[in-house]
Design a protein around this motif. Structure first.
Motif, PDB file in Angstrom:
ATOM      1  N   GLU A 180       9.536  13.633  79.217  1.00 23.69           N
ATOM      2  CA  GLU A 180      10.545  12.610  80.023  1.00 23.69           C
ATOM      3  C   GLU A 180      11.255  11.466  79.264  1.00 23.69           C
ATOM      4  O   GLU A 180      11.333  11.569  77.927  1.00 23.69           O
ATOM      5  CB  GLU A 180       9.007  11.766  80.263  1.00 23.69           C
ATOM      6  N   SER A 181      11.494  10.503  79.403  1.00 26.89           N
ATOM      7  CA  SER A 181      12.153   9.494  79.016  1.00 26.89           C
ATOM      8  C   SER A 181      11.622   8.354  78.378  1.00 26.89           C
ATOM      9  O   SER A 181      10.440   7.976  79.003  1.00 26.89           O
ATOM     10  CB  SER A 181      13.357   8.294  79.974  1.00 26.89           C
ATOM     11  N   ASN A 228      24.651  10.872  74.328  1.00 30.12           N
ATOM     12  CA  ASN A 228      24.309  10.995  74.858  1.00 30.12           C
ATOM     13  C   ASN A 228      24.688  11.289  75.775  1.00 30.12           C
ATOM     14  O   ASN A 228      25.914   9.981  76.466  1.00 30.12           O
ATOM     15  CB  ASN A 228      23.244   9.093  75.410  1.00 30.12           C
ATOM     16  N   ASP A 234      21.778  14.597  73.757  1.00 27.43           N
ATOM     17  CA  ASP A 234      21.076  13.335  75.039  1.00 27.43           C
ATOM     18  C   ASP A 234      20.952  13.932  76.451  1.00 27.43           C
ATOM     19  O   ASP A 234      21.910  13.253  76.634  1.00 27.43           O
ATOM     20  CB  ASP A 234      20.642  12.383  74.106  1.00 27.43           C
ATOM     21  N   GLU A 235      20.948  13.739  77.144  1.00 27.45           N
ATOM     22  CA  GLU A 235      20.307  14.058  78.571  1.00 27.45           C
ATOM     23  C   GLU A 235      21.629  15.139  78.967  1.00 27.45           C
ATOM     24  O   GLU A 235      22.421  14.608  79.866  1.00 27.45           O
ATOM     25  CB  GLU A 235      20.637  12.542  79.419  1.00 27.45           C
ATOM     26  N   ASN A 275      15.748  14.837  80.776  1.00 25.31           N
ATOM     27  CA  ASN A 275      14.770  14.667  80.858  1.00 25.31           C
ATOM     28  C   ASN A 275      14.181  15.182  82.240  1.00 25.31           C
ATOM     29  O   ASN A 275      13.043  14.591  83.764  1.00 25.31           O
ATOM     30  CB  ASN A 275      14.149  13.049  81.349  1.00 25.31           C
TER      31      ASN A 275
END
Length: 452
Positions: free
Chosen positions: A170-171, A197, A240-241, A282
């Motif tokens: 999760e974030s 990101n 990331d993400e 996430n």
């Protein structure tokens, strides 16, 4: 391909150096002007600059001195060249930061050796700058819960490999921390760690961020830019993400992973890299694949070693350790070397659900320190109303209705005191009680607070 800038007012020397260096596989730009050289250096990135001392518009050593105004990572290694060399000039050039000093007429063999050494020095300097930025980040997984211990063990086993890693969580749960911990225990720990990101970069720019561009392919920007894949060469790239990339970008990332090479935007020649990729998300990627939002083949390339980071609510026994670690860090940052936290405050933190996970816990504690600059001990009343209001309490913790009623009254009184910032007169008024009655109630419930 390394980029070299030749600054010399003699056309024959510029032409000769351009031809020789291009044959050696370098990209080369040249100019006879010191002023134009500074303009070029602000518009593009060069690894090495060959700089003549005598220029028609400016003294070459003045140009060398002006390089100090550039960002450290954008400064090339400078090789000063001169047909009128003196020991004094060579010493001055060295003091101003020149990598080496060559006399004219130039020896081809020595010039190529010095350039090769300067390129290596530039690479090492750039990596050192990246590594220094990382010293501020901790890479220790704090906690004695079963999930925290399992994560440390998994990192210990998997980090030394070159396998790609996909981190789920999760974030705010600590995915970046896991990525940095993997890098710090890998065989690439002495090389760079570069983070991107994917959710924070607009679709029109993410390709150039990943792969860079050449020949002014991006209007309004510098002539060229190194992408994150190239910057992370030899080290680790953390995406990331990753699920937020478009399908078009996913296809290009897939190709780069398969071939370990890519072509920057606006370029024609591919660049080969040795980059370990760690990705994080996430989202449930299997659901995203079913919806057509994520490529299945890219999923299998990234999901070689999966990591699952548990949310903070599933390892609440780690909250006291995390809180104390954050307070030590903020204490150093804000010049308050010893900040403690009371057991009642820790208990409330453990009751809260923490939808924002570890990041939210860190932010809450920093906010408390900022808002209470005179307090060296964090009490329950210092914690924000959100934590009080949403703290969860299981009904089976109470053996009688009286216990449950007292617990509710205790929470309600503490919330009102917190709302009034510790002012007991205002708190009593808000509760509809006389001040003396409030004190008696607090004593009966075992509520102890320090008045502001």
């Amino acid at each position: 391909m390394n980029h070299i800038l030749v600054v010399d007012d003699e056309p024959e020397i510029r032409q000769l150096l351009e031809e020789i260096l291009r044959e050696e596989g370098y990209a080369v730009s040249s100019t006879p002007s010191g002023v134009e050289a500074l303009v070029l250096l602000r518009d593009a990135t060069y690894d090495v600059m060959l700089l003549d001392v005598w220029l028609p518009d400016r003294d070459g050593l003045e140009v060398l001195n002006d390089l100090s105004t550039l960002e450290a990572e954008n400064r090339p290694e400078v090789i000063v060249i001169s047909g009128h060399a003196t020991i004094e000039t060579a010493v001055r050039a060295t003091k101003l930061g020149a990598f080496d000093f060559l006399e004219k007429p130039l020896s081809l063999e020595r010039t190529l050796i010095v350039i090769k050494n300067a390129i290596e020095a530039h690479r090492l300097r750039h990596e050192n700058l990246e590594l220094r930025r990382q010293f501020a980040f901790e890479t220790t997984i704090t906690g004695e819960s079963v999930p925290a211990k399992a994560l440390r063990q998994q990192i210990k086993l998997m980090a030394p490999t070159n396998g790609r890693v996909l981190i789920y969580g999760e974030s705010g749960s600590g995915k970046e921390l896991i990525a940095r911990a993997i890098h710090s225990q890998s065989t690439r720990q002495d090389r760079v760690f570069v983070e991107l990101n994917c959710a924070a970069i607009p679709e029109d720019f993410i390709e150039s961020e990943l792969f860079g561009y050449r020949n002014g392919a991006m209007p309004g920007g510098p002539a060229e830019k190194r992408g994150t894949f190239e910057r992370a060469n030899g080290g680790t790239l953390f995406l990331d993400e990753v699920a937020d990339m478009s399908l078009k970008t996913q296809a290009k990332v897939l190709r780069a992973l398969d071939e370990q090479s890519f072509v920057p935007v606006g370029a024609t020649q591919p660049i080969s890299v040795d980059t370990r990729v760690i990705a994080a998300t996430n989202k449930n990627l299997e659901e995203e694949i079913a919806k057509g939002n994520f490529r299945e083949d890219l999923f299998y390339r990234l999901n070689v070693i999966p990591f699952f980071v548990p949310p903070l609510r599933e390892r609440k026994e780690d909250i006291p350790l995390l809180a104390k670690e954050f307070l030590r860090s903020f204490g150093r940052e804000y010049g308050r070397p010893r900040i403690e936290i009371g057991e009642d405050a820790l208990e409330l933190l453990k009751q809260y659900h923490w939808p924002g996970n570890v990041r939210e816990l860190k932010n809450v504690l920093e906010r408390v320190i900022i808002l209470h600059p005179q307090s060296n001990r964090i009490e329950r009343r210092h914690l924000p109303m959100l934590v009080h209001r949403n703290a969860t309490r299981r009904t089976d913790e109470f053996s009688t209705l009286q216990d449950a009623r007292e617990a509710y009254e205790r929470e309600y009184i503490l919330r009102k005191i917190d709302e009034c910032h510790g002012n007991m007169s205002r708190a009593a008024e808000a509760l509809g009680l006389e001040r003396s009655h409030l004190y008696r109630k607090m004593k009966a419930l075992g509520v102890v607070v320090r008045e502001q």
